[in-house]
Design a protein around this motif. Sequence first.
Motif, PDB file in Angstrom:
ATOM      1  N   LYS A 290       0.830  -1.211   0.000  1.00 56.44           N
ATOM      2  CA  LYS A 290       0.000   0.000   0.000  1.00 56.44           C
ATOM      3  C   LYS A 290       0.862   1.259   0.000  1.00 56.44           C
ATOM      4  CE  LYS A 290      -3.704  -2.182   2.559  1.00 56.44           C
ATOM      5  NZ  LYS A 290      -3.986  -2.356   4.001  1.00 56.44           N
ATOM      6  N   LEU A 291       1.944   1.222   0.794  1.00 63.08           N
ATOM      7  CA  LEU A 291       2.841   2.382   0.841  1.00 63.08           C
ATOM      8  C   LEU A 291       3.403   2.690  -0.545  1.00 63.08           C
ATOM      9  CD1 LEU A 291       4.831   1.628   4.121  1.00 63.08           C
ATOM     10  CD2 LEU A 291       3.288   3.558   3.757  1.00 63.08           C
ATOM     11  N   LEU A 292       3.727   1.621  -1.282  1.00 60.87           N
ATOM     12  CA  LEU A 292       4.281   1.811  -2.624  1.00 60.87           C
ATOM     13  C   LEU A 292       3.205   2.309  -3.579  1.00 60.87           C
ATOM     14  CD1 LEU A 292       6.563  -1.358  -2.913  1.00 60.87           C
ATOM     15  CD2 LEU A 292       7.289   0.998  -2.571  1.00 60.87           C
ATOM     16  N   GLU A 293       2.015   1.704  -3.476  1.00 60.86           N
ATOM     17  CA  GLU A 293       0.908   2.110  -4.351  1.00 60.86           C
ATOM     18  C   GLU A 293       0.566   3.586  -4.177  1.00 60.86           C
ATOM     19  OE1 GLU A 293      -2.528  -0.405  -3.669  1.00 60.86           O
ATOM     20  OE2 GLU A 293      -1.260  -2.155  -4.134  1.00 60.86           O
ATOM     21  N   GLU A 294       0.563   4.015  -2.919  1.00 60.63           N
ATOM     22  CA  GLU A 294       0.210   5.407  -2.629  1.00 60.63           C
ATOM     23  C   GLU A 294       1.354   6.364  -2.943  1.00 60.63           C
ATOM     24  OE1 GLU A 294      -2.794   6.570  -1.547  1.00 60.63           O
ATOM     25  OE2 GLU A 294      -3.509   4.515  -1.864  1.00 60.63           O
TER      26      GLU A 294
ATOM     27  N   ASP B 271      -0.337   9.698   7.618  1.00 61.66           N
ATOM     28  CA  ASP B 271      -0.115   8.975   6.352  1.00 61.66           C
ATOM     29  C   ASP B 271      -0.529   7.514   6.505  1.00 61.66           C
ATOM     30  OD1 ASP B 271       1.056  11.246   5.253  1.00 61.66           O
ATOM     31  OD2 ASP B 271       3.053  10.684   5.976  1.00 61.66           O
ATOM     32  N   ILE B 272      -0.114   6.931   7.631  1.00 60.99           N
ATOM     33  CA  ILE B 272      -0.394   5.512   7.855  1.00 60.99           C
ATOM     34  C   ILE B 272      -1.901   5.291   7.976  1.00 60.99           C
ATOM     35  CG2 ILE B 272       0.014   3.542   9.393  1.00 60.99           C
ATOM     36  CD1 ILE B 272       2.650   4.963  10.231  1.00 60.99           C
ATOM     37  N   LEU B 273      -2.574   6.191   8.690  1.00 67.34           N
ATOM     38  CA  LEU B 273      -4.024   6.060   8.876  1.00 67.34           C
ATOM     39  C   LEU B 273      -4.769   6.075   7.546  1.00 67.34           C
ATOM     40  CD1 LEU B 273      -4.764   8.161  12.065  1.00 67.34           C
ATOM     41  CD2 LEU B 273      -5.505   5.806  11.628  1.00 67.34           C
TER      42      LEU B 273
ATOM     43  N   GLY C 192      -7.322   0.057   6.603  1.00 64.23           N
ATOM     44  CA  GLY C 192      -6.978  -1.110   7.409  1.00 64.23           C
ATOM     45  C   GLY C 192      -6.278  -0.734   8.702  1.00 64.23           C
ATOM     46  N   PHE C 193      -5.958   0.536   8.874  1.00 61.59           N
ATOM     47  CA  PHE C 193      -5.302   0.966  10.106  1.00 61.59           C
ATOM     48  C   PHE C 193      -6.258   1.746  10.987  1.00 61.59           C
ATOM     49  CE2 PHE C 193      -1.439  -0.039   7.860  1.00 61.59           C
ATOM     50  CZ  PHE C 193      -0.608  -0.492   8.881  1.00 61.59           C
ATOM     51  N   LYS C 194      -6.165   1.478  12.285  1.00 64.24           N
ATOM     52  CA  LYS C 194      -6.906   2.279  13.248  1.00 64.24           C
ATOM     53  C   LYS C 194      -5.883   3.085  14.040  1.00 64.24           C
ATOM     54  CE  LYS C 194     -11.178  -0.181  13.625  1.00 64.24           C
ATOM     55  NZ  LYS C 194     -11.129  -1.640  13.413  1.00 64.24           N
TER      56      LYS C 194
ATOM     57  N   GLN D  46      -0.399   3.932  15.359  1.00 60.40           N
ATOM     58  CA  GLN D  46       0.576   4.376  16.359  1.00 60.40           C
ATOM     59  C   GLN D  46       1.661   3.305  16.551  1.00 60.40           C
ATOM     60  OE1 GLN D  46       0.440   7.511  17.981  1.00 60.40           O
ATOM     61  NE2 GLN D  46       2.530   6.926  18.572  1.00 60.40           N
ATOM     62  N   ASN D  47       1.228   2.031  16.607  1.00 61.55           N
ATOM     63  CA  ASN D  47       2.181   0.928  16.784  1.00 61.55           C
ATOM     64  C   ASN D  47       3.236   0.908  15.682  1.00 61.55           C
ATOM     65  OD1 ASN D  47       1.110  -0.051  19.116  1.00 61.55           O
ATOM     66  ND2 ASN D  47      -0.179  -1.602  18.121  1.00 61.55           N
TER      67      ASN D  47
END
Length: 660
Positions: free
Chosen positions: A456-460, A476-478, A482-484, A489-490
């Motif tokens: 996903k990081l690469l796609e985005e 960015d991660i949120l 799929g991330f809460k 935070q983790n």
Amino acid sequence: MNKNEAKKEIKKLREQINYHNYKYYVENNPVVSDYEYDKLLKKLEKLELEYPDLITPDSPTQRVGEEPLEGFKTVEHKVPMLSLANTYNYDELRDFDDRVKKYVLDVEYVVEPKIDGAGVALLYENGVLVRGATRGDGVRGDDITQNLKTIHSIPLRLYGDVLKNVEVRGEVYMSLSGFKKYNRKQSEKEGIVFANPRNAAAGSLRQLDSRIVAKRPLDNFIYFVSYNDKDLKTHENALDALKKAGFRTNPLAKKVKDIEEAINYCKKLEDLRESLDYEVDGAVIKVNSLAQHKILGRTSKNPRWAISYKFTAKQSTTRLNDIAIQVGRTGTLTPVAILEPVEVGGVTVSRATLHNFDELKRKDIRIGDTVLIERSGDVIPQVVKSIKEKRKGVEKRKIIPKKCPVCGTEVVRAEGEVAVRCPNKNCSARLKWRIRYFASRDAMDIDHLGESTIDKLLEEGLVDNIADLYFLKKEDILKLGGFKEKSAQNLFDSIEKSKKQDLSRLIYSLGIRHVGKYAAQLLAAKYNSIDELAKASSEELKEVYGLGEKSADAIATFFATDENIQLIDKLKEIGVKTKEERKKDLPLQGKKFVFTGGLVSLTRPEASDLVKQMGGIVASSVGKDIDYVVVGESPGSKYEKAKKLNLNIISEDEFKKLVS
Ligand SMILES: [Zn+2]
């Protein structure tokens, strides 16, 4: 030295060498160092060179292989090599017992593991190996004496007088570790790989050039005396005699008093199967008394006094639904079989390796084929072959793609090379591998950064190189989906935490060719920062004790590349630790450790960290330069090797005292 003296000296040397050979290869318990052994062999070689007419075929110098043959001679076995009847469940073993008892009473059995290799027959006259042959059709086989002589655990001359004129049977095999190593080396060279250890053993024995065979990691177990000019009473006696004569026999062979005990032992062997370093595909149950063998005789095909019990097969057939293309860390395109899920030896398999496009072509494997799948040990499942009889005419060949399936760049195939590569250094497939490697447990150990997150990081477009990971914000991660709050935070925390990893991990995580964990530790022990390392010339690096030449060159090349220097600068800028502040005189400074077996009170990574914190280095393989070998429960071959090399072996408790 005159010729007579030379003759005596040669005889003495051969006896010594044969003895040490036996201690090393058969008993796994050498009494001299490799160096001393080599010295004896050199001495013998020199004498034989001076007096070539004193060379005999049973001299230990004759194990290196000879000129290639035009073809094999066909030879007849002294006693036909019958195949054993197979059984697949315990009731069939009980039926076998009933049949035996129609002929003889008071039956004892010997149960032994059935090694999955290539059957051979060895003929000795007056204690000297005169012929070795393949099983062939059971009556006649190929004369492969030259090849068998290169296997060090096969005696060229027998010990003592227990066996003199004999024909013995055994199985030549390639160990699982040897097989994996061999295939890995072959893949690197893009050479032909073997589908399984059995093919590796059988294929090696069919080599016409015995010098090639000498380089293959082959071994053997001898399990039967088929012809003998002396009387032996039982099969158990025969195994003892074989051992005394210098053959390698399987330590798991066991005498049992009846068929129920035999069945229990079969169960035990099947449980042990996965822990052995060779493939076992079943157990063989033999009547112990040789007099009873004579009474029982044979059917047209099989002896009546023995039977084989097959373990759960590690082979299955299934449909090959598709051939996917994987792009590896170095850009190599690899075909992967996508299978209709099938159980193979207790594990469900849905993907299997096809190695490379040449293998695919050679085996003529097509989409839609019914294929034979095999698993051996913990090796990745392989497609052995396609079953052509089952074709319906709609199966399709997979064509080598012209473009990288990931980035669309035209692929390249260097002249004479098997590998097809995507030449695009920024191909996201390669980047993905690099990030996975960078984040892996032995590298920067970034938790919560799984494969799908990297995708996903690469796609985005959030990450274009590994340093970009450190510029990610929680927001960015949120946004990735799929991330809460908590999981984002983790991941963010894990990335932050990895900035503080020690220098050896950072060096390893860069993915420099030929720089593994051990080399990275050596470098971190020598250089205080990544900048110092970057400045080192390849000549200087070659001076680092324990570092190979290839690694030295690869490191110099890596740091001579602008993009890599930019990457390092970016990592520094964002606060990744690239220096090691050394406390002087750490208690274990420069000491090298190897671990083998399971530790009870701490995990391997914890133990490794303790060593590193005290300035020590953790190596993965045993060599003469290792200072401590820490032995836990059920240690492996490293323990054996450490004993051979007379290294300092310590227990877990002793280790804990050392690091406390
Ligand atoms: Zn690409």
